[in-house]
Design an enzyme around this catalytic site. Structure first.
Site, PDB file in Angstrom:
ATOM      1  N   GLU A  66      -9.793   3.307   2.269  1.00  0.00           N
ATOM      2  CA  GLU A  66      -9.147   3.249   1.674  1.00  0.00           C
ATOM      3  C   GLU A  66      -8.000   2.601   0.671  1.00  0.00           C
ATOM      4  O   GLU A  66      -8.186   2.241   0.071  1.00  0.00           O
ATOM      5  CB  GLU A  66      -9.153   5.172   0.899  1.00  0.00           C
ATOM      6  CG  GLU A  66      -7.286   5.334   0.942  1.00  0.00           C
ATOM      7  CD  GLU A  66      -7.295   5.079   2.477  1.00  0.00           C
ATOM      8  OE1 GLU A  66      -5.901   4.515   2.567  1.00  0.00           O
ATOM      9  OE2 GLU A  66      -8.101   5.733   3.375  1.00  0.00           O
ATOM     10  N   ASP A 100     -12.322   7.096   4.202  1.00  0.00           N
ATOM     11  CA  ASP A 100     -10.702   6.775   4.903  1.00  0.00           C
ATOM     12  C   ASP A 100     -10.691   5.410   4.948  1.00  0.00           C
ATOM     13  O   ASP A 100      -9.479   5.301   5.890  1.00  0.00           O
ATOM     14  CB  ASP A 100     -10.626   7.298   6.116  1.00  0.00           C
ATOM     15  CG  ASP A 100      -9.801   8.081   6.817  1.00  0.00           C
ATOM     16  OD1 ASP A 100      -8.962   7.713   6.032  1.00  0.00           O
ATOM     17  OD2 ASP A 100      -9.775   7.937   8.345  1.00  0.00           O
ATOM     18  N   ASP A 130      -2.603  10.251   3.193  1.00  0.00           N
ATOM     19  CA  ASP A 130      -4.088   9.699   3.666  1.00  0.00           C
ATOM     20  C   ASP A 130      -4.752  11.107   4.692  1.00  0.00           C
ATOM     21  O   ASP A 130      -4.708  11.411   5.662  1.00  0.00           O
ATOM     22  CB  ASP A 130      -4.317   8.762   4.318  1.00  0.00           C
ATOM     23  CG  ASP A 130      -5.531   8.263   4.382  1.00  0.00           C
ATOM     24  OD1 ASP A 130      -6.588   9.024   3.838  1.00  0.00           O
ATOM     25  OD2 ASP A 130      -5.507   6.993   5.095  1.00  0.00           O
ATOM     26  N   LYS A 167       1.159  -1.320   0.177  1.00  0.00           N
ATOM     27  CA  LYS A 167       0.076  -0.287   0.429  1.00  0.00           C
ATOM     28  C   LYS A 167       0.979   1.346  -0.439  1.00  0.00           C
ATOM     29  O   LYS A 167       1.862   1.072   1.033  1.00  0.00           O
ATOM     30  CB  LYS A 167      -0.953  -0.107   1.310  1.00  0.00           C
ATOM     31  CG  LYS A 167      -1.520   1.163   1.471  1.00  0.00           C
ATOM     32  CD  LYS A 167      -2.255   1.389   2.787  1.00  0.00           C
ATOM     33  CE  LYS A 167      -3.053   2.805   3.134  1.00  0.00           C
ATOM     34  NZ  LYS A 167      -4.021   2.748   4.257  1.00  0.00           N
ATOM     35  N   ARG A 188      -8.022  -0.866   1.413  1.00  0.00           N
ATOM     36  CA  ARG A 188      -8.654  -2.350   0.844  1.00  0.00           C
ATOM     37  C   ARG A 188      -8.847  -1.628   0.130  1.00  0.00           C
ATOM     38  O   ARG A 188      -9.050  -2.825  -1.214  1.00  0.00           O
ATOM     39  CB  ARG A 188      -9.666  -1.970   2.121  1.00  0.00           C
ATOM     40  CG  ARG A 188     -10.938  -1.775   2.096  1.00  0.00           C
ATOM     41  CD  ARG A 188     -11.533  -2.099   3.632  1.00  0.00           C
ATOM     42  NE  ARG A 188     -11.130  -1.172   4.608  1.00  0.00           N
ATOM     43  CZ  ARG A 188     -11.523  -1.619   5.628  1.00  0.00           C
ATOM     44  NH1 ARG A 188     -12.404  -2.259   6.035  1.00  0.00           N
ATOM     45  NH2 ARG A 188     -10.889  -1.216   6.963  1.00  0.00           N
ATOM     46  N   ASP A 237       1.989   6.596   5.315  1.00  0.00           N
ATOM     47  CA  ASP A 237       0.732   5.617   5.016  1.00  0.00           C
ATOM     48  C   ASP A 237       1.572   4.405   3.558  1.00  0.00           C
ATOM     49  O   ASP A 237       0.141   4.033   3.053  1.00  0.00           O
ATOM     50  CB  ASP A 237      -0.723   6.126   4.342  1.00  0.00           C
ATOM     51  CG  ASP A 237      -1.773   5.311   5.388  1.00  0.00           C
ATOM     52  OD1 ASP A 237      -1.432   4.543   5.711  1.00  0.00           O
ATOM     53  OD2 ASP A 237      -2.963   5.710   4.442  1.00  0.00           O
ATOM     54  N   LYS A 242     -10.025  13.016   8.231  1.00  0.00           N
ATOM     55  CA  LYS A 242      -9.881  12.818   9.739  1.00  0.00           C
ATOM     56  C   LYS A 242      -9.580  13.606  10.497  1.00  0.00           C
ATOM     57  O   LYS A 242      -9.574  14.784   9.935  1.00  0.00           O
ATOM     58  CB  LYS A 242      -8.203  12.374   9.428  1.00  0.00           C
ATOM     59  CG  LYS A 242      -7.896  11.005   8.703  1.00  0.00           C
ATOM     60  CD  LYS A 242      -6.650  10.560   8.326  1.00  0.00           C
ATOM     61  CE  LYS A 242      -6.046   9.375   7.745  1.00  0.00           C
ATOM     62  NZ  LYS A 242      -6.432   7.945   8.961  1.00  0.00           N
TER      63      LYS A 242
END
Length: 504
Positions: free
Chosen positions: A351, A349, A272, A267, A353, A290, A279
């Site tokens: 995202e 949030d 993010d 990933k 997956r 991230d 967030k």
């Protein structure tokens, strides 16, 4: 690149008369070996008196620092405690090396000579002992720093270490591996440490140059190619950013490696914000990291390639920014993924997956891998469940799961296996799409629901999902690294690849 110069290690037959700092590696046993005994005699017994307390050497990493008398050519002698002989491991040696590096840095010393005499009761060859201490020194010495006005900025002195006590060829081979591991760990740390205005989807490919230098093939897929491949989930994650997403495909095949590769998926969300489900400020402060999963894959491939490991590996990195805008992914959007399965989106949030779904399917269908491993800073849930000690591991293969957990214990990157059960699929049902992308209650074990979601995109390949959330950064200095990025996962996977290769 704001990264400190790598330490240099070289073998030596004996202690040079010009050595200014001598470090004696010593377990908690009675008496010194021949080299240390000779030095102790020259110093009038100072060494033996300093270590006469049985407790002095019990704690591995303790440094007993002595200023040598004028009659001795060396200026300083340090006894590095390795603990009880029966408790010495490759990990304890690396941690001792890290503590030694911190101690020497505090004293302003950059040219130590490490001396190893034969040690009874330690089931490791001398070359491996010295190399693992050297690994710890390298990992602790690494510094990422963009302070132009820091005292000494841009002029960090290279640590140059002579190693005495092992056969030259054996030590050369051991150092080749640990230097390759350190190269991978350090570069993965640098990628995570880079601020988001320095590392993003538009320039990520520029930061892959060390892979090219190591002989790794790189293919970059742009947004148009992703559209052709049907990777709409990844495209949706990046749709709110001015910088469109990419996929980096990395390939390394060592001499004599099998045709069927191991696939590693990372990933790579360079920042993010949470998207439209934005967030809070404090949650966003560390979101440059991230992309820790993608960085770990990069570090792993560097580690394998630079030691010429006879393995075949591919890496697939999903690179994007998750940002809010008028074009951003929205709750209740339904996306057709590369696999053809439709997904109903809720929390933007979550995202990671979505990004991984397309990358897992791509890796499974393009490369026919023996096994797929993905790494992602994926869920807050795994941190709540396991705390700061373990990362989460989910797997469809019991043997691989056990091997990886053992590899993690060896290198100090610890994993705990969590459930991957079909019962979780019930919470992913949607009346409008093939899947909803998370359960209705994200406080109800989101980590296993995320793993259950991802399994739908693995084409039934043997698969391991590593949820490394909260392991990508540390806010304090540790024996094996300073405050900042950790490159968590690189060492475990390198160990797993090498151990399983030797088993086959």
């Amino acid at each position: 690149m704001p990264q400190s110069p790598a330490p240099v290690f070289e073998a030596a037959d004996e202690i040079s008369s010009e050595a200014s700092v001598v470090v004696i590696l010593q377990t908690a046993q009675t008496g010194f070996g021949p080299r240390a005994s000779t030095l102790d005699a020259e110093m009038g017994g100072i060494l033996s008196r300093a270590c006469s307390d049985p407790a002095a050497l019990i704690e591995s990493g303790t440094c007993i620092d002595l200023i040598a008398p004028q009659s001795v050519s060396t200026k300083r002698v340090v006894v590095l405690a390795l603990g009880k002989a029966e408790a010495v491991t490759t990990l304890s040696l690396a941690r001792a090396g890290g503590l030694l590096a911190a101690h020497l840095e505090g004293k302003g010393e950059c040219a130590p000579t490490l001396v190893l005499d034969p040690i009874a009761g330690v089931d490791l060859p001398g070359a491996e002992i010295l190399a693992r201490v050297a690994l710890g020194m390298r990992l602790r010495r690494y510094r990422f720093d963009m302070r132009n006005r820091r005292q000494g900025a841009g002029a960090d002195r290279t640590l140059r270490v002579k190693l005495v006590g092992a056969r030259g060829p054996d030590l050369t081979a051991a150092l080749a591996r640990i230097n390759a591991i350190a190269d991978g760990v350090e570069y993965a740390r640098t990628l995570v440490n880079l601020p988001p205005n320095h590392l993003h989807p538009d320039n990520f490919h520029d930061h892959l140059e060390p892979l090219r230098e190591a002989g790794i093939d790189i293919e970059m897929l742009d947004a148009a190619q992703l559209k052709e491949l049907g990777m709409n989930a990844l495209l949706a994650v990046g749709s709110g950013s001015a910088r469109p997403p990419r996929v980096a495909v990395l390939r390394y095949r060592g001499k004599g490696a099998p045709a069927q590769p191991l696939a590693f998926v990372g990933k790579g969300v360079c920042f993010d914000s949470g998207g439209l489900c934005i967030k809070g400020g404090a949650q966003m402060f560390d979101m440059k990291a991230d992309m820790g999963g993608a960085a770990a894959v990069v570090g792993l491939l560097i580690a394998l390639a630079r030691q010429g490991s006879p393995v075949h590996v591919v890496g697939v990195l999903g690179i994007a920014e998750n940002m809010p805008s008028g074009t951003a992914l929205k709750p209740r959007d339904i996306i057709t993924t590369a696999s053809g399965q439709t997904v109903e989106v809720f929390d933007t949030d979550a995202e990671g997956r979505l990004l991984l779904a397309d990358c897992l399917h791509y890796a499974a269908t393009r490369f026919n891998p023996l096994v797929i491993v993905d790494l992602a800073t994926l869920t807050y849930s795994v941190t709540r469940g396991l705390g700061s000690i373990f990362a989460g591991l989910f797997s469809t293969d019991d043997a691989i799961a056990s091997q990886m957990i053992a590899a993690g214990e060896t290198v100090g990157e610890r994993f705990w296996r969590l459930p991957l059960d079909r019962a979780y699929d019930e919470g992913l049902q949607s009346p409008f799409a093939d899947l909803r992308h998370h359960a209705k209650d994200m406080e109800d074990g989101d980590a296993p629901y995320a793993a259950a979601f991802l399994r739908h995109f693995t084409e039934d390949r043997p698969w391991v999902h590593l949820d490394i959330a909260s392991k990508e950064l540390t806010d304090t200095d540790r024996p094996l690294g300073r405050q900042g990025a950790t490159a968590f996962g690189v060492q475990m996977l390198e160990e797993w690849v090498q151990v399983t290769r030797n088993m086959s």
